[in-house]
Write a protein that holds these residues in place. Structure first.
Motif, PDB file in Angstrom:
ATOM      1  N   UNK A  83       4.131  -6.977   2.587  1.00 48.61           N
ATOM      2  CA  UNK A  83       5.845  -7.661   2.077  1.00 48.61           C
ATOM      3  C   UNK A  83       6.948  -6.848   3.494  1.00 48.61           C
ATOM      4  N   UNK A  84       6.595  -6.119   4.069  1.00 41.44           N
ATOM      5  CA  UNK A  84       7.542  -5.390   4.445  1.00 41.44           C
ATOM      6  C   UNK A  84       7.378  -6.536   6.225  1.00 41.44           C
ATOM      7  N   UNK A  85       6.049  -7.145   6.243  1.00 42.48           N
ATOM      8  CA  UNK A  85       6.102  -7.868   7.600  1.00 42.48           C
ATOM      9  C   UNK A  85       6.764  -9.314   7.663  1.00 42.48           C
ATOM     10  N   UNK A  86       7.080  -9.346   6.067  1.00 43.53           N
ATOM     11  CA  UNK A  86       7.878 -10.671   5.859  1.00 43.53           C
ATOM     12  C   UNK A  86       8.992 -10.428   5.670  1.00 43.53           C
ATOM     13  N   UNK A  87       9.961  -9.203   5.765  1.00 40.97           N
ATOM     14  CA  UNK A  87      10.856  -9.334   5.279  1.00 40.97           C
ATOM     15  C   UNK A  87      11.423  -9.566   6.808  1.00 40.97           C
ATOM     16  N   UNK A  88      13.103  -9.372   5.703  1.00 45.66           N
ATOM     17  CA  UNK A  88      14.698  -9.984   7.526  1.00 45.66           C
ATOM     18  C   UNK A  88      14.572  -8.193   7.698  1.00 45.66           C
ATOM     19  N   UNK A  89      14.118  -7.257   6.572  1.00 43.64           N
ATOM     20  CA  UNK A  89      15.153  -5.838   6.673  1.00 43.64           C
ATOM     21  C   UNK A  89      14.259  -5.510   7.875  1.00 43.64           C
ATOM     22  N   UNK A  90      15.147  -4.110   8.598  1.00 42.20           N
ATOM     23  CA  UNK A  90      14.894  -3.380   9.862  1.00 42.20           C
ATOM     24  C   UNK A  90      13.390  -2.581   8.816  1.00 42.20           C
ATOM     25  N   UNK A  91      12.199  -2.643   9.937  1.00 43.32           N
ATOM     26  CA  UNK A  91      11.591  -1.722   9.550  1.00 43.32           C
ATOM     27  C   UNK A  91      10.823  -0.617  10.245  1.00 43.32           C
ATOM     28  N   UNK A  92      10.491   0.446   9.223  1.00 46.73           N
ATOM     29  CA  UNK A  92       9.930   1.521   9.404  1.00 46.73           C
ATOM     30  C   UNK A  92       8.348   1.218   8.951  1.00 46.73           C
ATOM     31  N   UNK A  93       8.051   2.073  10.614  1.00 51.26           N
ATOM     32  CA  UNK A  93       6.289   2.305  10.587  1.00 51.26           C
ATOM     33  C   UNK A  93       5.734   3.971  10.417  1.00 51.26           C
ATOM     34  N   UNK A  94       5.969   4.114   9.273  1.00 52.16           N
ATOM     35  CA  UNK A  94       5.465   5.484   9.444  1.00 52.16           C
ATOM     36  C   UNK A  94       3.644   5.853   9.183  1.00 52.16           C
ATOM     37  N   UNK A  95       3.790   6.521  10.152  1.00 48.16           N
ATOM     38  CA  UNK A  95       2.198   6.916  10.784  1.00 48.16           C
ATOM     39  C   UNK A  95       1.665   8.553  10.186  1.00 48.16           C
ATOM     40  N   UNK A  96       0.401   8.611   9.960  1.00 49.47           N
ATOM     41  CA  UNK A  96       0.011   9.913   9.789  1.00 49.47           C
ATOM     42  C   UNK A  96      -0.921   9.935   8.770  1.00 49.47           C
ATOM     43  N   UNK A  97      -0.876  10.950   8.205  1.00 44.88           N
ATOM     44  CA  UNK A  97      -2.135  10.649   6.792  1.00 44.88           C
ATOM     45  C   UNK A  97      -1.608  11.183   5.978  1.00 44.88           C
ATOM     46  N   UNK A  98      -2.650  11.604   4.949  1.00 44.20           N
ATOM     47  CA  UNK A  98      -2.027  12.245   3.324  1.00 44.20           C
ATOM     48  C   UNK A  98      -0.848  11.812   2.792  1.00 44.20           C
ATOM     49  N   UNK A  99      -0.120  12.954   3.260  1.00 42.01           N
ATOM     50  CA  UNK A  99       1.011  13.721   3.094  1.00 42.01           C
ATOM     51  C   UNK A  99       2.360  12.154   3.414  1.00 42.01           C
ATOM     52  N   UNK A 100       1.580  11.263   4.062  1.00 37.75           N
ATOM     53  CA  UNK A 100       2.711   9.915   4.447  1.00 37.75           C
ATOM     54  C   UNK A 100       2.508   8.978   3.624  1.00 37.75           C
ATOM     55  N   UNK A 101       0.976   9.471   2.666  1.00 37.63           N
ATOM     56  CA  UNK A 101       0.869   8.319   1.309  1.00 37.63           C
ATOM     57  C   UNK A 101       1.582   9.012   0.654  1.00 37.63           C
ATOM     58  N   UNK A 102       1.893  10.575   0.310  1.00 36.43           N
ATOM     59  CA  UNK A 102       2.275  10.436  -0.682  1.00 36.43           C
ATOM     60  C   UNK A 102       1.606  11.021  -1.364  1.00 36.43           C
ATOM     61  N   UNK A 103       0.319  11.250  -1.473  1.00 36.68           N
ATOM     62  CA  UNK A 103      -0.893  12.161  -2.346  1.00 36.68           C
ATOM     63  C   UNK A 103      -0.779  13.548  -3.353  1.00 36.68           C
ATOM     64  N   UNK A 104      -0.804  13.361  -4.321  1.00 36.09           N
ATOM     65  CA  UNK A 104       0.137  14.824  -4.680  1.00 36.09           C
ATOM     66  C   UNK A 104       0.943  14.252  -5.392  1.00 36.09           C
ATOM     67  N   UNK A 105       1.778  12.861  -5.263  1.00 39.21           N
ATOM     68  CA  UNK A 105       2.494  12.861  -5.997  1.00 39.21           C
ATOM     69  C   UNK A 105       2.272  11.934  -7.316  1.00 39.21           C
ATOM     70  N   UNK A 106       3.195  11.981  -8.176  1.00 38.20           N
ATOM     71  CA  UNK A 106       2.849  10.972  -9.599  1.00 38.20           C
ATOM     72  C   UNK A 106       2.352   9.717  -9.360  1.00 38.20           C
ATOM     73  N   UNK A 107       3.254   9.291  -8.330  1.00 39.18           N
ATOM     74  CA  UNK A 107       3.097   7.690  -7.946  1.00 39.18           C
ATOM     75  C   UNK A 107       2.961   7.783  -6.915  1.00 39.18           C
TER      76      UNK A 107
END
Length: 222
Positions: A39-63
């Motif tokens: 959806x982000x790549x199809x959007x016309x909004x500015x693009x934020x690209x997040x690189x990293x590991x499980x912490x950038x995935x958000x693993x550990x949060x409820x959602x």
């Protein structure tokens, strides 16, 4: 075949069910980010690209929404479409070899939070500074925010010195996770006692917020 670390986690999950609950997030979180990325790549909004590991995935949060990336985007007023290329278990080499090659042209913002998995053993730490130097060289200058490593061993200090030097040259902004930045850990960890929970991720979002604002408000020192 699971790695040595994987076997230890498998055994620990039998005794500590919270480890299994958090590990079970890996695939559904990855699928959610893949869908959001399309959806982000199809959007016309500015693009934020997040690189990293499980912490950038958000693993550990409820959602997925409880991770630091969605929390920070919400704090900013949700201006970005987010392409999260991070992966659970990723190391610096994985960002170099798997994530950076998928970086779209001219993203508005790139964030990097990686290195914790490289610090887990002496063999993993070997050569990590050289790999991180390559990573810094390949990031879009003036549009990248890179987190320092909170660990205090020699390899982490060497990586942090490279990040500081890149910041001094105006190539990157720094989200500083060193020293007391993350505060006391009581109440900030997920059920596996390793990954952050929503409170812990809110702290990380807070550390990324000033440098991200500096980039997105036009003070990018290009």
């Amino acid at each position: 075949m699971p790695t040595w670390t994987g076997r230890v986690l498998d055994a620990a999950a039998v005794v500590l069910p919270g480890i299994g609950r958090v590990r079970a997030q890996k695939e559904p979180f990855a699928r959610a980010w893949e869908e959001a990325g399309r959806a982000a790549l199809a959007s016309d909004r500015p693009l934020w690209v997040a690189l990293g590991d499980s912490m950038t995935q958000g693993i550990g949060a409820g959602t997925v929404a409880g991770g630091w990336v969605p929390q920070l985007n919400a704090r900013l007023g949700a201006p970005f479409a987010v392409l999260n290329l991070s992966a659970s278990g990723a190391r610096v080499a994985d960002v170099l070899e798997d994530q950076l090659p998928r970086l779209p042209a001219r993203p508005a913002l790139v964030t990097v939070l990686v290195g914790a998995n490289d610090m887990l053993s002496r063999s993993r730490r070997r050569g990590v500074a050289d790999r991180f130097a390559r990573l810094l060289d390949e990031l879009p200058p003036g549009r990248s925010v890179v987190a320092t490593l909170p660990r205090r061993n020699a390899a982490a200090r060497e990586v942090n010195a490279l990040i500081d030097a890149a910041a001094a040259d105006g190539r990157v902004r720094v989200a500083d996770l060193r020293g007391p930045a993350l505060g006391p850990i009581r109440g900030t960890l997920a059920d596996d006692w390793f990954h952050p929970n929503e409170i812990g991720y809110a702290r990380i979002a807070g550390l990324f917020e000033p440098p991200v604002r500096a980039v997105t408000q036009g003070d990018s020192r290009d």
